[in-house]
Scaffold this motif. Structure first.
Motif, mmCIF file in Angstrom:
data_model
loop_
_atom_site.group_PDB
_atom_site.id
_atom_site.type_symbol
_atom_site.label_atom_id
_atom_site.label_comp_id
_atom_site.label_asym_id
_atom_site.label_seq_id
_atom_site.Cartn_x
_atom_site.Cartn_y
_atom_site.Cartn_z
ATOM 1 N N LYS A 96 0.951 -1.130 -0.024
ATOM 2 C CA LYS A 96 -0.131 -0.064 -0.027
ATOM 3 C C LYS A 96 0.746 1.359 0.045
ATOM 4 O O LYS A 96 2.039 1.151 0.275
ATOM 5 C CB LYS A 96 -0.983 0.109 1.174
ATOM 6 C CG LYS A 96 -1.946 -1.144 1.335
ATOM 7 C CD LYS A 96 -2.708 -1.269 2.533
ATOM 8 C CE LYS A 96 -3.504 -2.304 3.048
ATOM 9 N NZ LYS A 96 -4.051 -2.513 4.256
ATOM 10 N N PRO A 97 0.626 2.460 -0.467
ATOM 11 C CA PRO A 97 1.346 3.497 -0.525
ATOM 12 C C PRO A 97 2.004 3.858 0.797
ATOM 13 O O PRO A 97 3.156 4.361 0.611
ATOM 14 C CB PRO A 97 0.202 4.737 -0.638
ATOM 15 C CG PRO A 97 -0.838 4.117 -1.786
ATOM 16 C CD PRO A 97 -1.080 2.598 -1.121
ATOM 17 N N MET A 98 1.239 3.946 1.880
ATOM 18 C CA MET A 98 1.997 4.120 3.222
ATOM 19 C C MET A 98 3.207 3.323 3.412
ATOM 20 O O MET A 98 4.282 3.912 3.738
ATOM 21 C CB MET A 98 1.018 4.071 4.139
ATOM 22 C CG MET A 98 1.511 4.439 5.614
ATOM 23 S SD MET A 98 0.510 4.441 6.887
ATOM 24 C CE MET A 98 -0.105 2.676 7.058
ATOM 25 N N TYR A 99 2.964 2.121 3.241
ATOM 26 C CA TYR A 99 4.097 1.182 3.261
ATOM 27 C C TYR A 99 5.186 1.151 2.272
ATOM 28 O O TYR A 99 6.292 0.966 2.478
ATOM 29 C CB TYR A 99 3.692 -0.224 3.488
ATOM 30 C CG TYR A 99 2.709 -0.506 4.664
ATOM 31 C CD1 TYR A 99 3.207 -0.384 6.106
ATOM 32 C CD2 TYR A 99 1.387 -0.562 4.525
ATOM 33 C CE1 TYR A 99 2.262 -0.493 7.326
ATOM 34 C CE2 TYR A 99 0.405 -0.610 5.591
ATOM 35 C CZ TYR A 99 0.998 -0.619 6.785
ATOM 36 O OH TYR A 99 0.114 -0.591 7.789
ATOM 37 N N ASN B 145 -3.411 6.394 -6.401
ATOM 38 C CA ASN B 145 -3.025 5.095 -6.997
ATOM 39 C C ASN B 145 -1.676 4.790 -7.397
ATOM 40 O O ASN B 145 -0.822 5.486 -7.062
ATOM 41 C CB ASN B 145 -3.700 5.134 -8.579
ATOM 42 C CG ASN B 145 -3.532 6.550 -9.359
ATOM 43 O OD1 ASN B 145 -2.062 6.829 -9.294
ATOM 44 N ND2 ASN B 145 -4.499 7.519 -9.689
ATOM 45 N N LYS B 146 -1.240 3.729 -8.294
ATOM 46 C CA LYS B 146 -0.061 3.342 -8.556
ATOM 47 C C LYS B 146 0.772 4.463 -9.217
ATOM 48 O O LYS B 146 1.941 4.750 -8.989
ATOM 49 C CB LYS B 146 -0.046 2.138 -9.430
ATOM 50 C CG LYS B 146 -0.141 0.693 -8.495
ATOM 51 C CD LYS B 146 -0.163 -0.294 -9.416
ATOM 52 C CE LYS B 146 -0.355 -1.735 -8.640
ATOM 53 N NZ LYS B 146 -0.336 -3.016 -9.572
ATOM 54 N N ILE B 147 0.165 5.151 -10.240
ATOM 55 C CA ILE B 147 0.768 6.162 -10.907
ATOM 56 C C ILE B 147 1.155 7.318 -10.120
ATOM 57 O O ILE B 147 2.474 7.816 -10.062
ATOM 58 C CB ILE B 147 0.042 6.581 -12.102
ATOM 59 C CG1 ILE B 147 -0.463 5.577 -13.195
ATOM 60 C CG2 ILE B 147 0.477 7.886 -12.683
ATOM 61 C CD1 ILE B 147 -1.218 5.952 -14.194
ATOM 62 N N THR B 148 0.130 7.659 -9.105
ATOM 63 C CA THR B 148 0.713 8.850 -8.112
ATOM 64 C C THR B 148 1.861 8.396 -7.297
ATOM 65 O O THR B 148 2.916 9.133 -7.102
ATOM 66 C CB THR B 148 -0.434 9.065 -7.387
ATOM 67 O OG1 THR B 148 -1.615 9.497 -8.032
ATOM 68 C CG2 THR B 148 0.038 10.165 -6.016
ATOM 69 N N VAL B 149 1.826 7.100 -6.693
ATOM 70 C CA VAL B 149 2.878 6.931 -5.725
ATOM 71 C C VAL B 149 4.276 6.522 -6.619
ATOM 72 O O VAL B 149 5.413 6.895 -6.162
ATOM 73 C CB VAL B 149 2.619 5.098 -5.360
ATOM 74 C CG1 VAL B 149 3.656 4.690 -4.460
ATOM 75 C CG2 VAL B 149 1.391 5.385 -4.443
ATOM 76 N N HIS B 150 4.274 6.106 -7.831
ATOM 77 C CA HIS B 150 5.506 6.180 -8.569
ATOM 78 C C HIS B 150 6.020 7.425 -8.822
ATOM 79 O O HIS B 150 7.328 7.555 -8.846
ATOM 80 C CB HIS B 150 5.187 5.363 -9.997
ATOM 81 C CG HIS B 150 5.008 3.839 -9.629
ATOM 82 N ND1 HIS B 150 4.355 2.992 -10.589
ATOM 83 C CD2 HIS B 150 5.148 2.977 -8.793
ATOM 84 C CE1 HIS B 150 4.280 1.742 -10.174
ATOM 85 N NE2 HIS B 150 4.992 1.765 -8.867
ATOM 86 N N VAL B 151 5.003 8.336 -9.381
ATOM 87 C CA VAL B 151 5.567 9.784 -9.638
ATOM 88 C C VAL B 151 6.213 10.202 -8.453
ATOM 89 O O VAL B 151 7.342 10.995 -8.430
ATOM 90 C CB VAL B 151 4.389 10.501 -10.036
ATOM 91 C CG1 VAL B 151 4.709 12.223 -10.010
ATOM 92 C CG2 VAL B 151 4.165 10.237 -11.257
#
Length: 308
Positions: free
Chosen positions: A55-58, A135-141
């Motif tokens: 998950k984004p936090m982890y 979402n995944k894109i936000t986290v990766h960016v």
């Protein structure tokens, strides 16, 4: 000045009684390095191997701990080599590279903490929109920008340093940091101005964003039900502790540089060791103890070790 093959060598003059305590230095530094690697890598592996933690936090926590491993690897192996060597020297280009990695990771830490603050803000204040926003894109960016922006800004600073004329060739510390500024014959106005701009971009602005995010979280949590307040306290407290720990680390680094000539050599060494030990070591301890999901998997791992 020592010159070998036209390479400028700098002397690292921050050690105290190295000839007498050489092997004690080595044992202490080696033990701390192994401890830092084990603590950080254990938490990263737990996050990596358990899909429930994807998950984004982890993911941001794992990135933060990877930063700690890279940061320590930038400093500790060279320290171990130095304490066993007759001369504690480093080439100027290698010194600049060490400083580049050191301050790039510092800057990325602030940006990662800002990303984590935003993640907590969306999770607590906009829970229904959380899957769409984070979402995944936000986290990766966020991850890419957290490393690319500081790397670019610090690289420009390193280029400016590379072209200055040096009149001193002895660093007061045990590794390369802002002390390089005091080696110049004439303090560079361009470096000073650019340094202020860099601090504003990768330290001050992320810090203000973090504070704004947590103030908003506190306000909304206070106006909400008990469950929301409990969730906010449970997930935000570890991040705040890490932020305080990191801010103290940055404070120590600034104190050591600004008061370098006013501090005794022993006190300067103690402050330096505090900054390079507590920062990378406390982060995995804080997340391991305070994040219930990580703590749960750590306990399972400990039980497995005890059985074997």
């Amino acid at each position: 000045m020592d010159v070998e093959l036209n390479v400028t060598l700098l002397t690292l003059g921050g050690f105290v009684e190295l000839h007498r305590y050489r092997y004690l230095y080595f044992v202490v530094i080696f033990t701390l390095y192994i401890l830092i690697l084990c603590c950080n890598c254990t938490i990263v592996c737990i996050i990596w191997t358990h899909t429930s933690l994807h998950k984004p936090m982890y993911i941001f926590i794992a990135a933060l701990l990877i930063n700690s491993v890279l940061y320590s690897t930038t400093i500790y192996p060279k320290l171990l080599s130095d304490v066993l060597s007759e001369k504690q020297v480093i080439s100027y280009p290698l010194c600049l590279f060490q400083g580049f990695v050191y301050y790039t990771l510092d800057g990325s830490e602030f940006l990662l903490l800002a990303a984590m603050a935003y993640d907590r803000y969306v999770s607590i204040c906009k829970p229904l929109q959380y899957p769409v926003i984070m979402n995944k894109i936000t986290v990766h960016v966020c991850l890419v920008l957290a490393w690319v922006i500081p790397a670019f800004e610090i690289a420009v600073s390193i280029v400016l340093y590379y072209n200055v004329k040096l009149c001193s060739f002895t660093l007061a510390g045990i590794f390369c940091n802002n002390s390089c500024y005091k080696l110049q014959c004439v303090p560079s106005v361009a470096i000073s101005i650019y340094g202020v701009v860099t601090v504003i971009n990768i330290v001050l602005l992320p810090l203000l964003f973090i504070l704004f995010s947590y103030i908003r979280i506190l306000r909304i949590s206070y106006q909400s039900c008990r469950e929301v307040r409990k969730k906010a306290a449970k997930t935000c407290l570890p991040h705040l502790l890490v932020l305080i720990n990191f801010s103290c680390f940055i404070g120590f680094d600034a104190i050591i540089m600004r008061l370098e000539s006013d501090l005794s050599k022993t006190l300067r060494l103690i402050l330096t060791f505090q900054s390079i030990v507590f920062h990378p070591l406390l982060n995995p301890i804080i997340y391991g103890l305070k994040m219930s999901e990580i703590s749960k998997h750590l306990k399972i791992l400990m039980c497995l070790f005890k059985k074997h």
